[in-house]
Scaffold this motif. Structure first.
Motif, short mmCIF file in Angstrom:
data_model
loop_
_atom_site.label_atom_id
_atom_site.label_comp_id
_atom_site.label_asym_id
_atom_site.label_seq_id
_atom_site.Cartn_x
_atom_site.Cartn_y
_atom_site.Cartn_z
N GLN A 20 0.82 -1.21 0.00
CA GLN A 20 0.00 0.00 0.00
C GLN A 20 0.85 1.27 0.00
OE1 GLN A 20 -3.84 -0.52 2.49
NE2 GLN A 20 -2.52 -2.19 3.15
N ILE A 21 1.99 1.22 0.70
CA ILE A 21 2.88 2.38 0.73
C ILE A 21 3.54 2.58 -0.64
CG2 ILE A 21 5.11 3.17 1.67
CD1 ILE A 21 4.09 2.37 4.45
N ILE A 22 3.95 1.47 -1.25
CA ILE A 22 4.57 1.53 -2.58
C ILE A 22 3.56 2.05 -3.61
CG2 ILE A 22 5.47 0.08 -4.45
CD1 ILE A 22 6.57 -1.76 -2.03
N ALA A 23 2.31 1.56 -3.50
CA ALA A 23 1.25 2.00 -4.41
C ALA A 23 0.91 3.47 -4.18
CB ALA A 23 0.00 1.14 -4.23
N GLN B 164 4.12 1.16 -7.96
CA GLN B 164 3.77 -0.26 -8.00
C GLN B 164 4.22 -0.95 -9.29
OE1 GLN B 164 1.62 2.28 -7.80
NE2 GLN B 164 0.57 2.20 -9.77
N ASP B 165 4.34 -0.18 -10.40
CA ASP B 165 4.76 -0.79 -11.67
C ASP B 165 6.27 -1.01 -11.73
OD1 ASP B 165 2.29 1.09 -13.59
OD2 ASP B 165 2.12 -0.72 -12.36
N LYS B 166 7.00 -0.47 -10.74
CA LYS B 166 8.46 -0.62 -10.74
C LYS B 166 8.93 -1.62 -9.68
CE LYS B 166 10.89 3.03 -11.84
NZ LYS B 166 11.02 2.84 -13.30
N VAL B 167 7.93 -2.23 -8.97
CA VAL B 167 8.27 -3.10 -7.85
C VAL B 167 7.57 -4.44 -7.97
CG1 VAL B 167 8.11 -3.37 -5.33
CG2 VAL B 167 8.64 -1.13 -6.31
N ILE B 168 8.32 -5.52 -7.73
CA ILE B 168 7.73 -6.85 -7.61
C ILE B 168 7.98 -7.30 -6.17
CG2 ILE B 168 7.77 -9.25 -8.39
CD1 ILE B 168 9.05 -8.21 -11.03
N LEU B 169 6.95 -7.25 -5.35
CA LEU B 169 7.06 -7.67 -3.94
C LEU B 169 6.68 -9.13 -3.87
CD1 LEU B 169 5.79 -5.71 -0.81
CD2 LEU B 169 6.05 -8.18 -0.89
N VAL B 170 7.62 -9.96 -3.42
CA VAL B 170 7.38 -11.41 -3.32
C VAL B 170 7.32 -11.79 -1.84
CG1 VAL B 170 8.11 -13.70 -4.07
CG2 VAL B 170 8.77 -11.69 -5.40
N GLU B 171 6.22 -12.40 -1.43
CA GLU B 171 6.07 -12.84 -0.04
C GLU B 171 6.77 -14.18 0.14
OE1 GLU B 171 1.66 -11.06 0.69
OE2 GLU B 171 2.33 -12.61 2.09
N GLY B 172 7.70 -14.22 1.06
CA GLY B 172 8.41 -15.46 1.34
C GLY B 172 9.77 -15.16 1.92
N SER B 173 10.48 -16.24 2.25
CA SER B 173 11.78 -16.12 2.88
C SER B 173 12.91 -16.11 1.84
CB SER B 173 11.97 -17.31 3.82
OG SER B 173 13.31 -17.34 4.29
N SER B 174 13.90 -15.27 2.05
CA SER B 174 15.01 -15.16 1.09
C SER B 174 15.66 -16.52 0.83
CB SER B 174 16.05 -14.18 1.64
OG SER B 174 16.47 -14.58 2.95
N GLY B 175 15.78 -17.33 1.89
CA GLY B 175 16.43 -18.64 1.74
C GLY B 175 15.70 -19.52 0.74
N ASP B 176 14.39 -19.40 0.71
CA ASP B 176 13.59 -20.19 -0.25
C ASP B 176 13.55 -19.53 -1.62
OD1 ASP B 176 11.13 -20.72 2.38
OD2 ASP B 176 12.99 -21.82 1.92
N LEU B 177 13.50 -18.17 -1.64
CA LEU B 177 13.24 -17.45 -2.90
C LEU B 177 14.49 -17.18 -3.74
CD1 LEU B 177 10.54 -14.98 -1.54
CD2 LEU B 177 10.16 -16.89 -3.13
N ILE B 178 15.63 -16.97 -3.12
CA ILE B 178 16.86 -16.66 -3.88
C ILE B 178 17.14 -17.74 -4.93
CG2 ILE B 178 19.38 -16.46 -3.72
CD1 ILE B 178 18.89 -14.85 -1.06
#
Ligand SMILES: CCNc1ncnc2c1ncn2[C@@H]1O[C@H](/C=C/CNC(=O)c2cc(-c3ccc(F)cc3)cc(O)c2O)[C@@H](O)[C@H]1O
Ligand SMILES: [Mg+2]
Length: 214
Positions: free
Chosen positions: A101-104, A109-123
């Motif tokens: 909501q803050i990014i929007a 919002q069109d310049k950001v991809i927010l991914v919910e999850g842990s860095s260890g899993d997502l990297i």
């Protein structure tokens, strides 16, 4: 249930910021942290150093670890070239919802991809899920004991190239001793410390910039 600090911060942004104006969102958060409730955003002093490094690197691929409320996400995204997006990772769904909501509100919002999850899993998923070869710029601002395991994960996953820049917050306070020891002693990195202060305080803190040498 009682609101969280990030949720109260969002209200302050919606009240005091100007929709679509990233600078006003940054100022509204800094004002909230200085006059209402301290919060662990990178802040204005270290934020200016972050701005100068992002501007210098002018990255095409960007990753942030630990979105929190999206303050540094907004700082970085507002400086990116048209068409460039940043990926930011956040595993707390309540914080992620506030950050979106803050990014929007900042209109980014069109310049950001927010991914919910842990860095260890997502990297390890970056290449397949987002078509990333390597990252030009990485901002580390998540759990401090995860900086070292995650930089090693970047190496293992082949996500760094000669010249990739890693910028780490809080290397003094709360401190990331094992990470600092690694990047400062490894022949594969050229490291530089930027002295500053813990956000919104006079306590010593700083940023460590480490360039991967390949
Ligand atoms: C499990 C590791 N991987 C992660 N992957 C994705 N998101 C993660 C991860 N870790 C933490 N997060 C998220 O990042 C945020 C956590 C950031 C941790 N930061 C700090 O602890 C921190 C703490 C301080 C601080 C300094 C002095 C104090 F007295 C009290 C606090 C200052 C800072 O600038 C900080 O960045 C949260 O939103 C959390 O949900
Ligand atoms: Mg921090």
């Amino acid at each position: 249930t009682r609101s969280t600090r990030p949720q109260r911060m969002l209200k302050a942004v919606q009240k005091n910021g100007t929709k679509g104006n990233p600078e006003s969102v940054i100022s509204a958060i800094d004002y909230f942290c200085k006059h209402s409730e301290w919060a662990m955003n990178v802040g204005d002093e270290k934020g200016s150093i972050l701005d100068s490094v992002v501007t210098e690197v002018n990255p095409s691929t960007v990753l942030e670890l630990g979105t929190y409320c999206g303050y540094s996400t907004v700082r970085i995204a507002r400086l990116l070239s048209p068409g460039t997006k940043l990926i930011t990772l956040e595993f707390n769904p309540v914080n992620a919802a506030v950050a979106r909501q803050i990014i929007a509100y900042a209109g980014l919002q069109d310049k950001v991809i927010l991914v919910e999850g842990s860095s260890g899993d997502l990297i390890p998923q970056m290449k397949e899920r987002f078509g990333i070869m390597t990252f030009d710029f990485i901002f580390l601002d998540h759990w401090k004991d995860r900086y070292l395991p995650d930089i090693k994960l970047f190496e293992e996953c082949g996500l760094l190239r000669k010249g990739s820049v890693l910028l780490a917050d809080n290397v003094i306070c709360p401190g990331t001793p094992e990470y600092l020891e690694y990047v400062r002693n490894s022949p594969r990195y050229e490291s530089k410390y930027y002295p500053a202060h813990l956000e919104y305080t006079k306590v010593e803190d700083g940023l460590e910039k480490s360039v991967f040498l390949g």
